[in-house]
Design a protein around this motif. Sequence first.
Motif, PDB file in Angstrom:
ATOM      1  N   ASP A 307       0.848  -1.387   0.151  1.00 33.95           N
ATOM      2  CA  ASP A 307       0.276  -0.132   0.012  1.00 33.95           C
ATOM      3  C   ASP A 307       1.083   1.376  -0.080  1.00 33.95           C
ATOM      4  N   PHE A 308       0.966   1.918  -0.893  1.00 31.72           N
ATOM      5  CA  PHE A 308       2.101   2.818  -1.275  1.00 31.72           C
ATOM      6  C   PHE A 308       1.415   4.406  -0.474  1.00 31.72           C
ATOM      7  N   SER A 309       0.096   4.550  -0.568  1.00 31.30           N
ATOM      8  CA  SER A 309       0.116   5.339   0.337  1.00 31.30           C
ATOM      9  C   SER A 309       0.111   5.433   1.696  1.00 31.30           C
ATOM     10  N   SER A 310       0.514   3.967   2.684  1.00 31.93           N
ATOM     11  CA  SER A 310       0.907   3.394   3.644  1.00 31.93           C
ATOM     12  C   SER A 310       1.759   4.449   4.473  1.00 31.93           C
ATOM     13  N   GLU A 311       1.505   4.912   5.277  1.00 34.91           N
ATOM     14  CA  GLU A 311       2.327   5.630   6.296  1.00 34.91           C
ATOM     15  C   GLU A 311       3.386   4.208   6.810  1.00 34.91           C
ATOM     16  N   THR A 312       3.333   2.974   7.079  1.00 28.83           N
ATOM     17  CA  THR A 312       3.735   2.214   7.304  1.00 28.83           C
ATOM     18  C   THR A 312       5.161   1.424   6.084  1.00 28.83           C
ATOM     19  N   PHE A 313       4.530   2.065   4.883  1.00 31.75           N
ATOM     20  CA  PHE A 313       5.458   2.258   3.812  1.00 31.75           C
ATOM     21  C   PHE A 313       6.077   2.789   3.804  1.00 31.75           C
ATOM     22  N   VAL A 314       5.925   3.749   3.653  1.00 36.59           N
ATOM     23  CA  VAL A 314       6.450   4.928   3.129  1.00 36.59           C
ATOM     24  C   VAL A 314       7.111   5.214   4.915  1.00 36.59           C
ATOM     25  N   GLY A 315       7.384   5.299   5.573  1.00 31.97           N
ATOM     26  CA  GLY A 315       7.525   5.528   7.382  1.00 31.97           C
ATOM     27  C   GLY A 315       9.098   5.183   7.729  1.00 31.97           C
ATOM     28  N   GLY A 316       9.585   5.831   7.288  1.00 32.19           N
ATOM     29  CA  GLY A 316      10.699   5.236   7.838  1.00 32.19           C
ATOM     30  C   GLY A 316      11.875   4.585   7.412  1.00 32.19           C
ATOM     31  N   VAL A 317      11.814   5.178   5.499  1.00 32.13           N
ATOM     32  CA  VAL A 317      12.859   4.957   4.273  1.00 32.13           C
ATOM     33  C   VAL A 317      13.299   5.518   4.077  1.00 32.13           C
ATOM     34  N   SER A 318      14.697   4.977   4.556  1.00 31.98           N
ATOM     35  CA  SER A 318      16.229   6.426   4.217  1.00 31.98           C
ATOM     36  C   SER A 318      16.806   6.183   3.227  1.00 31.98           C
ATOM     37  N   SER A 319      16.597   4.978   2.836  1.00 29.36           N
ATOM     38  CA  SER A 319      17.849   4.455   0.936  1.00 29.36           C
ATOM     39  C   SER A 319      16.862   3.666   0.283  1.00 29.36           C
ATOM     40  N   GLY A 320      17.329   3.904  -1.401  1.00 27.45           N
ATOM     41  CA  GLY A 320      16.556   2.921  -2.206  1.00 27.45           C
ATOM     42  C   GLY A 320      16.700   1.296  -1.417  1.00 27.45           C
ATOM     43  N   ILE A 321      17.744   0.992  -0.717  1.00 35.28           N
ATOM     44  CA  ILE A 321      17.663  -0.398  -0.296  1.00 35.28           C
ATOM     45  C   ILE A 321      16.766  -0.720   0.397  1.00 35.28           C
ATOM     46  N   ALA A 322      16.402   0.143   1.162  1.00 37.56           N
ATOM     47  CA  ALA A 322      15.306  -0.509   2.186  1.00 37.56           C
ATOM     48  C   ALA A 322      13.787  -0.313   1.115  1.00 37.56           C
ATOM     49  N   LEU A 323      13.938   0.578   0.647  1.00 36.79           N
ATOM     50  CA  LEU A 323      12.778   0.639  -0.249  1.00 36.79           C
ATOM     51  C   LEU A 323      13.150  -0.553  -1.176  1.00 36.79           C
ATOM     52  N   GLN A 324      13.802  -1.407  -1.510  1.00 36.06           N
ATOM     53  CA  GLN A 324      13.744  -2.462  -2.255  1.00 36.06           C
ATOM     54  C   GLN A 324      13.216  -3.388  -1.298  1.00 36.06           C
TER      55      GLN A 324
END
Length: 449
Positions: A307-324
């Motif tokens: 869920d790209f709009s969820s805070e649990t997905f976008v929150g705390g992401v600090s790098s491309g590796i974390a996103l992957q």
Amino acid sequence: MFYLSKDIPLTAELLQKMLNRFTLNVKPTLTKYKEYYDGIQAIATKSYTDKTKPCNKTVVNYCKNIVDNYGGYLATPGHISYSSNNDIEDIMDILRYNDYQSEDNKFLLNALIYGKACELMYIDSASKTRFRQIDPSQSFGVYDDSLTGDLLYFVRYYKLSDWDDSNTYMVDVYSDTDIKHYKMAGENGGLTFTGEEKHYFSQCPANIFYLPDEKSIFDCIMSNQDSFNELLSAEIDDYAAFCDAYLTLEGVDAETDDIAGMKEDRVLILPVGAKAAWLTKNANDAQIENMLKRIHDSIYRIAQCPDFSSETFVGGVSSGIALQYRLTGMENRAGTIEGEMKKALQRRVEIICGIATLKLGEEVFRDIQITFKRNIPADEAALINMVNSLKGSVSDKTLLGLLPFITDVNAEIEALQEQKLNNIDLFSFDNFSDTSETDENGVSEEEAV
């Protein structure tokens, strides 16, 4: 998907059986997939025996959201590229003429919705090779039942006219040599052969792309989708009923006209000792909210789509590796879809190379590399550092391909080579000419001295 021995001809009688089976067994499922994507879902048939009761039919369309997320992740225009060590400019001209980036996106979109996508090749009035998406609910392929599984026939049917009362359908059957035309009375009516014509392609000019399980990408969450719509609509019904609650009057002997007058004037005239109160139903909002959240989370978990709009997905992401890491589930499923789509795109190129006007050998289209780039935010600084550290160990072409802002690697290499040549010419010793003056006999001033 139908199978047939290549030694058995596709007669009108056999074609009729396939059309009947397709319209009765396959098309209803495909139509349902499209309706769910468009938001026409089971909640639309909701009704109550009591016609005065609120009956909301709210749709939160997870099906469309999941399709759009996978489509944007895999095939956003500009994220699928074609490259080769051979000269493929003629092929690229045809792809650009057909706006292939948009067509690739539609190709995947249909596959995600229906579980399959169909593409038909033809020659237009300007003698140009074209390809166009065909409605999967009105077409199907017939394959060789041997291990090769080659596409023997592509069948497309469509209504002759939407502007008259006739129920006549046209049926076109594409083989590796010709196109046969039939008329059909209704979707399951009899077939009448009307003619045939040759085509310019060396094989069946159709391209069919199936998802691995031949089901819609959202087939696994359709029951959850219905549960969410039903629960949310029921909650809204309860709130509407609360707003339209019953008013109870105790110790009042009032006529209908008296009640109507009090309702209109918004004033209650009560005798001594009478009481008025609202009759409402107690609702556990917290329980309903928890149920909705659990269904919401289950939908994205089962579909392997965050869920790209969820805070649990976008929150705390600090790098491309974390996103992957957070996209691992989606990437696993997307990788399988990419493999199937790449085979379909390769077949498209193969059909293009097989037309008489191009005549490119098999080694040309076999060598073409189709590359998918994921449409996710990139840590460009980290990529640039990695590219710099790999210089001398990896080719420049490979390194440039890692950079997301380089859209055409070959063009960038050519521009870089041209820049180097210009720099060499600029600083060449030949550019430093002798500016000393000479006399009319060609003797310089220094020699004269």
